[in-house]
Design a protein around this motif. Structure first.
Motif, mmCIF file in Angstrom:
data_model
loop_
_atom_site.group_PDB
_atom_site.id
_atom_site.type_symbol
_atom_site.label_atom_id
_atom_site.label_comp_id
_atom_site.label_asym_id
_atom_site.label_seq_id
_atom_site.Cartn_x
_atom_site.Cartn_y
_atom_site.Cartn_z
ATOM 1 N N GLY A 190 0.983 -1.262 0.079
ATOM 2 C CA GLY A 190 0.038 -0.199 0.003
ATOM 3 C C GLY A 190 0.839 1.082 -0.020
ATOM 4 N N PHE A 191 2.015 1.340 0.783
ATOM 5 C CA PHE A 191 2.818 2.486 0.652
ATOM 6 C C PHE A 191 3.516 2.584 -0.324
ATOM 7 C CE2 PHE A 191 7.056 4.415 1.567
ATOM 8 C CZ PHE A 191 6.511 5.497 2.410
ATOM 9 N N VAL A 192 4.058 1.584 -1.030
ATOM 10 C CA VAL A 192 4.657 1.669 -2.318
ATOM 11 C C VAL A 192 3.505 2.291 -3.386
ATOM 12 C CG1 VAL A 192 5.643 0.501 -4.269
ATOM 13 C CG2 VAL A 192 6.417 -0.129 -2.011
ATOM 14 N N ILE A 193 2.325 1.737 -3.318
ATOM 15 C CA ILE A 193 1.494 2.440 -4.476
ATOM 16 C C ILE A 193 1.048 3.596 -4.009
ATOM 17 C CG2 ILE A 193 -1.048 2.060 -5.420
ATOM 18 C CD1 ILE A 193 -0.496 -1.027 -4.629
ATOM 19 N N LEU A 194 1.274 4.049 -2.834
ATOM 20 C CA LEU A 194 0.834 5.344 -2.242
ATOM 21 C C LEU A 194 2.164 6.261 -3.187
ATOM 22 C CD1 LEU A 194 -0.478 7.709 -0.708
ATOM 23 C CD2 LEU A 194 0.782 6.848 1.306
ATOM 24 N N VAL A 195 3.214 5.994 -2.989
ATOM 25 C CA VAL A 195 4.406 6.690 -3.655
ATOM 26 C C VAL A 195 4.077 6.982 -4.871
ATOM 27 C CG1 VAL A 195 6.880 6.850 -3.800
ATOM 28 C CG2 VAL A 195 6.122 6.251 -1.691
ATOM 29 N N ILE A 196 3.734 6.000 -5.712
ATOM 30 C CA ILE A 196 3.435 6.067 -6.974
ATOM 31 C C ILE A 196 2.348 7.055 -7.571
ATOM 32 C CG2 ILE A 196 2.687 4.719 -9.129
ATOM 33 C CD1 ILE A 196 4.140 2.231 -7.873
ATOM 34 N N CYS A 197 1.313 6.977 -6.636
ATOM 35 C CA CYS A 197 0.253 7.808 -6.764
ATOM 36 C C CYS A 197 0.598 9.385 -6.500
ATOM 37 C CB CYS A 197 -0.985 7.580 -5.620
ATOM 38 S SG CYS A 197 -2.057 5.995 -6.287
ATOM 39 N N PHE A 198 1.323 9.425 -5.509
ATOM 40 C CA PHE A 198 1.921 10.710 -5.428
ATOM 41 C C PHE A 198 2.783 11.308 -6.543
ATOM 42 C CE2 PHE A 198 5.589 13.721 -4.000
ATOM 43 C CZ PHE A 198 4.870 14.485 -3.293
ATOM 44 N N ALA A 199 3.556 10.424 -7.056
ATOM 45 C CA ALA A 199 4.409 11.143 -8.323
ATOM 46 C C ALA A 199 3.618 11.343 -9.485
ATOM 47 C CB ALA A 199 5.272 9.916 -8.800
ATOM 48 N N LEU A 200 2.449 10.344 -9.728
ATOM 49 C CA LEU A 200 1.504 10.432 -10.839
ATOM 50 C C LEU A 200 0.616 12.060 -10.446
ATOM 51 C CD1 LEU A 200 -0.120 7.047 -11.297
ATOM 52 C CD2 LEU A 200 1.580 8.338 -12.758
ATOM 53 N N ALA A 201 0.397 12.249 -9.378
ATOM 54 C CA ALA A 201 -0.414 13.535 -9.008
ATOM 55 C C ALA A 201 0.259 14.614 -9.238
ATOM 56 C CB ALA A 201 -0.953 13.381 -7.382
ATOM 57 N N VAL A 202 1.686 14.617 -8.874
ATOM 58 C CA VAL A 202 2.680 15.668 -9.348
ATOM 59 C C VAL A 202 2.511 15.861 -10.685
ATOM 60 C CG1 VAL A 202 5.080 16.598 -9.058
ATOM 61 C CG2 VAL A 202 3.760 15.580 -6.983
ATOM 62 N N ILE A 203 2.791 14.902 -11.645
ATOM 63 C CA ILE A 203 2.939 15.001 -12.814
ATOM 64 C C ILE A 203 1.473 15.446 -13.533
ATOM 65 C CG2 ILE A 203 2.922 13.579 -15.245
ATOM 66 C CD1 ILE A 203 4.750 11.816 -13.680
ATOM 67 N N ALA A 204 0.241 14.862 -12.932
ATOM 68 C CA ALA A 204 -0.980 15.500 -13.418
ATOM 69 C C ALA A 204 -1.128 16.864 -13.370
ATOM 70 C CB ALA A 204 -2.063 14.348 -12.874
ATOM 71 N N PHE A 205 -0.812 17.267 -12.113
ATOM 72 C CA PHE A 205 -1.199 18.872 -11.611
ATOM 73 C C PHE A 205 -0.052 19.636 -12.295
ATOM 74 C CE2 PHE A 205 -3.938 16.593 -8.429
ATOM 75 C CZ PHE A 205 -5.010 17.407 -8.768
ATOM 76 N N SER A 206 1.045 19.289 -12.630
ATOM 77 C CA SER A 206 2.020 20.088 -13.234
ATOM 78 C C SER A 206 1.748 20.430 -14.766
ATOM 79 C CB SER A 206 3.274 19.349 -13.287
ATOM 80 O OG SER A 206 3.949 19.198 -12.052
ATOM 81 N N VAL A 207 1.073 19.582 -15.289
ATOM 82 C CA VAL A 207 0.766 19.805 -16.699
ATOM 83 C C VAL A 207 -0.516 20.896 -16.931
ATOM 84 C CG1 VAL A 207 -0.143 18.728 -18.949
ATOM 85 C CG2 VAL A 207 1.444 17.382 -17.414
ATOM 86 N N GLU A 208 -0.378 21.799 -17.822
ATOM 87 C CA GLU A 208 -1.243 22.717 -17.951
ATOM 88 C C GLU A 208 -2.894 22.249 -18.494
ATOM 89 O OE1 GLU A 208 -1.500 26.003 -17.153
ATOM 90 O OE2 GLU A 208 0.483 25.760 -16.342
ATOM 91 N N ILE A 209 -2.762 21.298 -19.133
ATOM 92 C CA ILE A 209 -4.076 20.443 -19.399
ATOM 93 C C ILE A 209 -4.210 19.191 -18.624
ATOM 94 C CG2 ILE A 209 -5.362 19.703 -21.534
ATOM 95 C CD1 ILE A 209 -3.545 21.303 -23.333
ATOM 96 N N LEU A 210 -4.899 19.622 -17.755
ATOM 97 C CA LEU A 210 -5.180 18.331 -16.932
ATOM 98 C C LEU A 210 -6.079 17.330 -17.589
ATOM 99 C CD1 LEU A 210 -6.258 19.634 -13.341
ATOM 100 C CD2 LEU A 210 -4.467 17.898 -13.856
ATOM 101 N N ARG A 211 -5.676 16.011 -17.392
ATOM 102 C CA ARG A 211 -6.362 14.775 -17.951
ATOM 103 C C ARG A 211 -7.119 14.327 -16.888
ATOM 104 N NH1 ARG A 211 -5.535 16.468 -22.629
ATOM 105 N NH2 ARG A 211 -3.500 16.129 -23.481
ATOM 106 N N PHE A 212 -8.418 14.629 -16.731
ATOM 107 C CA PHE A 212 -9.183 14.303 -15.734
ATOM 108 C C PHE A 212 -9.551 12.915 -15.310
ATOM 109 C CE2 PHE A 212 -9.628 18.797 -15.432
ATOM 110 C CZ PHE A 212 -9.689 19.159 -14.182
#
Length: 196
Positions: free
Chosen positions: A83-105
Motif C-alpha cells: 500500500g505504501f509503495v502504491i501511495l508513493v506512485i500515486c504521489f508521483a502521478l499526482a505531481v505529474i498530473a497537476f504540473s501539466v497545464e491541460i489536466l487529464r481528468f
C-alpha cells in the motif's frame, strides 16, 4: 474576496501536498518502534511492524524476536508496504498530473481509484497486526497500540479522503480549469425603484 477550494486552479497543489503528508506518516509508521508499547512503568514490552521486544524490569537491554518468522507478520508487513509503495506512485502521478497545464481528468480519477487500493492494502495490514499479535505473542503487563500504529491509521484516513477528492475532481473540471465565465447580476432602474 479570495475564494480557494479544491475546485480552483490556484489550489491544485493541495491534494499532492496531502498525499505527501500521508507518505511522511507512512514512513513514520514503517520505521517506528511504537506499534505496541507498555502502557505504564515498568516499560517491558515494545513492538514495531517488524519485531517484538521484551525485557525484564531490572534489565536495560531489549530481547527482540522478528515478526517475519510468523506468517501473519509477513502478511501484515507486506500488505502495508505494498500500500505504501502504491501511495508513493500515486504521489508521483499526482505531481505529474497537476504540473501539466491541460489536466487529464480521467487520469486524475484513475489516481483516485489507485488510492482506494492503497487504503484497502493498508487497512488489511493494520487489522491483521493487532488481531494476530494479541493472539500469538505473549503480552507482559498492560500494553497499548501506540503512536506508530496511530500514524499508520492517520496515513490511511488521509489516503481515503484524498481518494474521494481525486475521484470527484473531474465533476468540477470547468471550475478547476477556469473555463466558467463570471456571472454578473444587473437589475435595471425601472425594475428596482427602491434603489433610488
Amino acid at each position: 474576496m479570495v475564494v480557494c477550494s479544491l475546485a480552483c486552479w490556484r489550489c491544485r497543489w493541495l491534494l499532492p501536498l496531502l498525499l505527501g503528508l500521508a507518505i511522511i506518516m507512512g514512513i513514520i509508521a514503517l520505521a517506528g518502534r511504537g506499534w505496541l508499547e507498555s502502557e505504564s512503568e515498568p516499560y517491558v514490552q515494545q513492538a514495531s511492524l517488524w519485531e517484538s521486544c521484551t525485557r525484564s524490569e531490572q534489565d536495560i537491554n531489549w530481547s527482540c524476536e522478528s515478526l517475519m518468522d510468523y506468517g501473519w507478520g509477513r502478511a501484515a508487513a507486506a500488505t502495508y508496504l505494498v500500500g505504501f509503495v502504491i501511495l508513493v506512485i500515486c504521489f508521483a502521478l499526482a505531481v505529474i498530473a497537476f504540473s501539466v497545464e491541460i489536466l487529464r481528468f480521467n487520469f486524475v480519477r484513475g489516481i483516485g481509484g489507485l488510492l482506494f487500493v492503497v487504503a484497502a492494502f493498508q487497512i488489511i495490514g493494520l487489522v491483521i497486526y493487532p488481531v494476530k499479535f494479541t493472539e500469538e505473542i505473549p503480552l507482559i503487563g498492560d500494553n497499548m497500540f501506540s503512536w506508530a500504529y496511530g500514524f499508520g491509521w492517520a496515513s490511511t484516513v488521509v489516503v481515503i479522503g484524498c481518494a474521494f477528492f481525486f475521484c470527484c475532481l473531474p465533476n468540477w473540471e470547468d471550475e478547476v480549469l477556469g473555463n466558467i465565465k463570471p456571472t454578473y447580476y444587473y437589475s435595471s432602474p425601472e425594475r428596482a425603484p427602491y434603489l433610488n
